[in-house]
Write a protein that holds these residues in place. Structure first.
Motif, PDB file in Angstrom:
ATOM      1  N   LYS A   1       0.839  -1.192   0.000  1.00  0.00           N
ATOM      2  CA  LYS A   1       0.000   0.000   0.000  1.00  0.00           C
ATOM      3  C   LYS A   1       0.884   1.256   0.000  1.00  0.00           C
ATOM      4  O   LYS A   1       0.661   2.172  -0.801  1.00  0.00           O
ATOM      5  CB  LYS A   1      -0.924  -0.030   1.223  1.00  0.00           C
ATOM      6  CG  LYS A   1      -2.051   0.921   1.168  1.00  0.00           C
ATOM      7  CD  LYS A   1      -3.099   0.640   2.213  1.00  0.00           C
ATOM      8  CE  LYS A   1      -2.577   0.726   3.607  1.00  0.00           C
ATOM      9  NZ  LYS A   1      -3.636   0.847   4.619  1.00  0.00           N
ATOM     10  N   ALA A   2       1.893   1.280   0.841  1.00  0.00           N
ATOM     11  CA  ALA A   2       2.806   2.426   0.897  1.00  0.00           C
ATOM     12  C   ALA A   2       3.553   2.587  -0.438  1.00  0.00           C
ATOM     13  O   ALA A   2       3.724   3.707  -0.932  1.00  0.00           O
ATOM     14  CB  ALA A   2       3.794   2.246   2.048  1.00  0.00           C
TER      15      ALA A   2
ATOM     16  N   ALA B   1      -8.173   1.337  -5.530  1.00  0.00           N
ATOM     17  CA  ALA B   1      -8.019   1.970  -4.212  1.00  0.00           C
ATOM     18  C   ALA B   1      -9.341   2.549  -3.721  1.00  0.00           C
ATOM     19  O   ALA B   1      -9.669   2.440  -2.527  1.00  0.00           O
ATOM     20  CB  ALA B   1      -6.948   3.052  -4.270  1.00  0.00           C
ATOM     21  N   GLN B   2     -10.112   3.146  -4.613  1.00  0.00           N
ATOM     22  CA  GLN B   2     -11.384   3.750  -4.222  1.00  0.00           C
ATOM     23  C   GLN B   2     -12.381   2.710  -3.708  1.00  0.00           C
ATOM     24  O   GLN B   2     -13.190   3.004  -2.832  1.00  0.00           O
ATOM     25  CB  GLN B   2     -12.000   4.533  -5.393  1.00  0.00           C
ATOM     26  CG  GLN B   2     -11.155   5.695  -5.883  1.00  0.00           C
ATOM     27  CD  GLN B   2     -10.838   6.729  -4.810  1.00  0.00           C
ATOM     28  OE1 GLN B   2     -11.643   7.017  -3.948  1.00  0.00           O
ATOM     29  NE2 GLN B   2      -9.637   7.278  -4.867  1.00  0.00           N
TER      30      GLN B   2
ATOM     31  N   LYS C   1      -9.694   6.795   3.949  1.00  0.00           N
ATOM     32  CA  LYS C   1     -10.196   7.909   3.145  1.00  0.00           C
ATOM     33  C   LYS C   1      -9.040   8.834   2.747  1.00  0.00           C
ATOM     34  O   LYS C   1      -8.965   9.290   1.608  1.00  0.00           O
ATOM     35  CB  LYS C   1     -11.255   8.675   3.946  1.00  0.00           C
ATOM     36  CG  LYS C   1     -12.035   9.670   3.157  1.00  0.00           C
ATOM     37  CD  LYS C   1     -13.165  10.256   3.998  1.00  0.00           C
ATOM     38  CE  LYS C   1     -14.020  11.186   3.154  1.00  0.00           C
ATOM     39  NZ  LYS C   1     -15.146  11.710   3.900  1.00  0.00           N
ATOM     40  N   LYS C   2      -8.144   9.082   3.682  1.00  0.00           N
ATOM     41  CA  LYS C   2      -6.974   9.933   3.427  1.00  0.00           C
ATOM     42  C   LYS C   2      -6.063   9.302   2.363  1.00  0.00           C
ATOM     43  O   LYS C   2      -5.577   9.985   1.465  1.00  0.00           O
ATOM     44  CB  LYS C   2      -6.204  10.148   4.719  1.00  0.00           C
ATOM     45  CG  LYS C   2      -4.991  11.045   4.592  1.00  0.00           C
ATOM     46  CD  LYS C   2      -4.305  11.200   5.936  1.00  0.00           C
ATOM     47  CE  LYS C   2      -3.026  12.013   5.793  1.00  0.00           C
ATOM     48  NZ  LYS C   2      -2.289  12.107   7.052  1.00  0.00           N
ATOM     49  N   GLU C   3      -5.851   7.978   2.458  1.00  0.00           N
ATOM     50  CA  GLU C   3      -5.013   7.284   1.484  1.00  0.00           C
ATOM     51  C   GLU C   3      -5.657   7.280   0.100  1.00  0.00           C
ATOM     52  O   GLU C   3      -4.979   7.440  -0.916  1.00  0.00           O
ATOM     53  CB  GLU C   3      -4.727   5.858   1.950  1.00  0.00           C
ATOM     54  CG  GLU C   3      -3.814   5.792   3.148  1.00  0.00           C
ATOM     55  CD  GLU C   3      -3.765   4.425   3.793  1.00  0.00           C
ATOM     56  OE1 GLU C   3      -2.724   4.096   4.408  1.00  0.00           O
ATOM     57  OE2 GLU C   3      -4.759   3.661   3.717  1.00  0.00           O
TER      58      GLU C   3
ATOM     59  N   MET D   1      -4.984  10.225  -2.030  1.00  0.00           N
ATOM     60  CA  MET D   1      -3.652  10.326  -2.607  1.00  0.00           C
ATOM     61  C   MET D   1      -3.600   9.769  -4.032  1.00  0.00           C
ATOM     62  O   MET D   1      -2.586   9.905  -4.718  1.00  0.00           O
ATOM     63  CB  MET D   1      -2.639   9.615  -1.710  1.00  0.00           C
ATOM     64  CG  MET D   1      -2.507  10.252  -0.371  1.00  0.00           C
ATOM     65  SD  MET D   1      -1.420   9.296   0.682  1.00  0.00           S
ATOM     66  CE  MET D   1      -0.841  10.559   1.770  1.00  0.00           C
ATOM     67  N   PHE D   2      -4.685   9.138  -4.477  1.00  0.00           N
ATOM     68  CA  PHE D   2      -4.766   8.605  -5.821  1.00  0.00           C
ATOM     69  C   PHE D   2      -5.454   9.572  -6.786  1.00  0.00           C
ATOM     70  O   PHE D   2      -5.899   9.176  -7.847  1.00  0.00           O
ATOM     71  CB  PHE D   2      -5.487   7.246  -5.816  1.00  0.00           C
ATOM     72  CG  PHE D   2      -4.652   6.137  -5.258  1.00  0.00           C
ATOM     73  CD1 PHE D   2      -3.825   5.384  -6.073  1.00  0.00           C
ATOM     74  CD2 PHE D   2      -4.681   5.844  -3.899  1.00  0.00           C
ATOM     75  CE1 PHE D   2      -3.038   4.367  -5.556  1.00  0.00           C
ATOM     76  CE2 PHE D   2      -3.900   4.826  -3.372  1.00  0.00           C
ATOM     77  CZ  PHE D   2      -3.072   4.090  -4.203  1.00  0.00           C
ATOM     78  N   ASP D   3      -5.543  10.824  -6.386  1.00  0.00           N
ATOM     79  CA  ASP D   3      -6.156  11.833  -7.271  1.00  0.00           C
ATOM     80  C   ASP D   3      -5.112  12.605  -8.033  1.00  0.00           C
ATOM     81  O   ASP D   3      -3.995  12.672  -7.737  1.00  0.00           O
ATOM     82  CB  ASP D   3      -7.018  12.805  -6.460  1.00  0.00           C
ATOM     83  CG  ASP D   3      -8.313  12.126  -6.024  1.00  0.00           C
ATOM     84  OD1 ASP D   3      -8.823  11.282  -6.780  1.00  0.00           O
ATOM     85  OD2 ASP D   3      -8.794  12.451  -4.923  1.00  0.00           O
TER      86      ASP D   3
END
Length: 162
Positions: free
Chosen positions: A125-126, A147-148, A155-157, A160-162
């Motif tokens: 994940k990291a 991820a979504q 939610k925070k992680e 980071m995929f945006d």
């Protein structure tokens, strides 16, 4: 002359379009036994000594997906172990392969805890978050969609995929 249609197809096929198709087959295989069988049939002839580690990761995933639909415990276990062993070997050969790590995370996120195959969740994940921006657009879209939907990401992680 027999090869002319194949050559024309190669000339007009966008690079990476094979992976777009394989990604969709992978998604479909997770929801249908017949799709899992078709996906495995497509991947089974890949040679383990091949240099395309992404395709080898999908081959490994196709074996794990066969285990999902197997009713016999012994065969289910053998398929699962064969697939996960192949995936681990692939990642060992190419630890920076983003898509292989995404596949492993997806499998570890979805298998029952009793399998014991969850040890790399946090690490993968990291890795995926850290290296997301460096990926090509199609892979970024694939990773973002996963991820979504995944409960493995907060939610925070997910943001980071945006």
């Amino acid at each position: 002359m027999k090869f002319l249609p194949f050559i024309i197809l190669l000339l007009f096929t966008k690079p990476g379009s094979e992976l777009v198709s394989i990604r969709q087959q992978y998604i479909d295989a997770a929801t249908s036994e017949s799709s899992a069988n078709e996906f495995h049939d497509e991947m089974k002839d890949l040679k383990a000594n091949g240099s395309n580690h992404t395709l080898m990761a999908y081959k490994a995933a196709s074996i794990v997906l066969l285990a999902k639909y197997e009713s016999g415990l012994i065969t289910k276990t053998r398929l699962f172990n064969r697939g996960t062993d192949m995936l681990e070997e692939t990642i060992e050969k190419d630890p920076n392969n983003y898509e292989a790590r995404l596949i492993r995370l997806n499998i570890q996120d979805n298998v029952p805890w009793i399998t014991g195959y969850t040890s790399d969740l946090k690490k993968d994940k990291a890795f995926l978050i850290k290296n997301y921006a460096k990926q090509e657009a199609g892979l970024k879209d694939f990773a973002k969609k996963y991820a979504q939907r995944s409960e493995a990401f907060s939610k925070k992680e997910k943001a980071m995929f945006d």
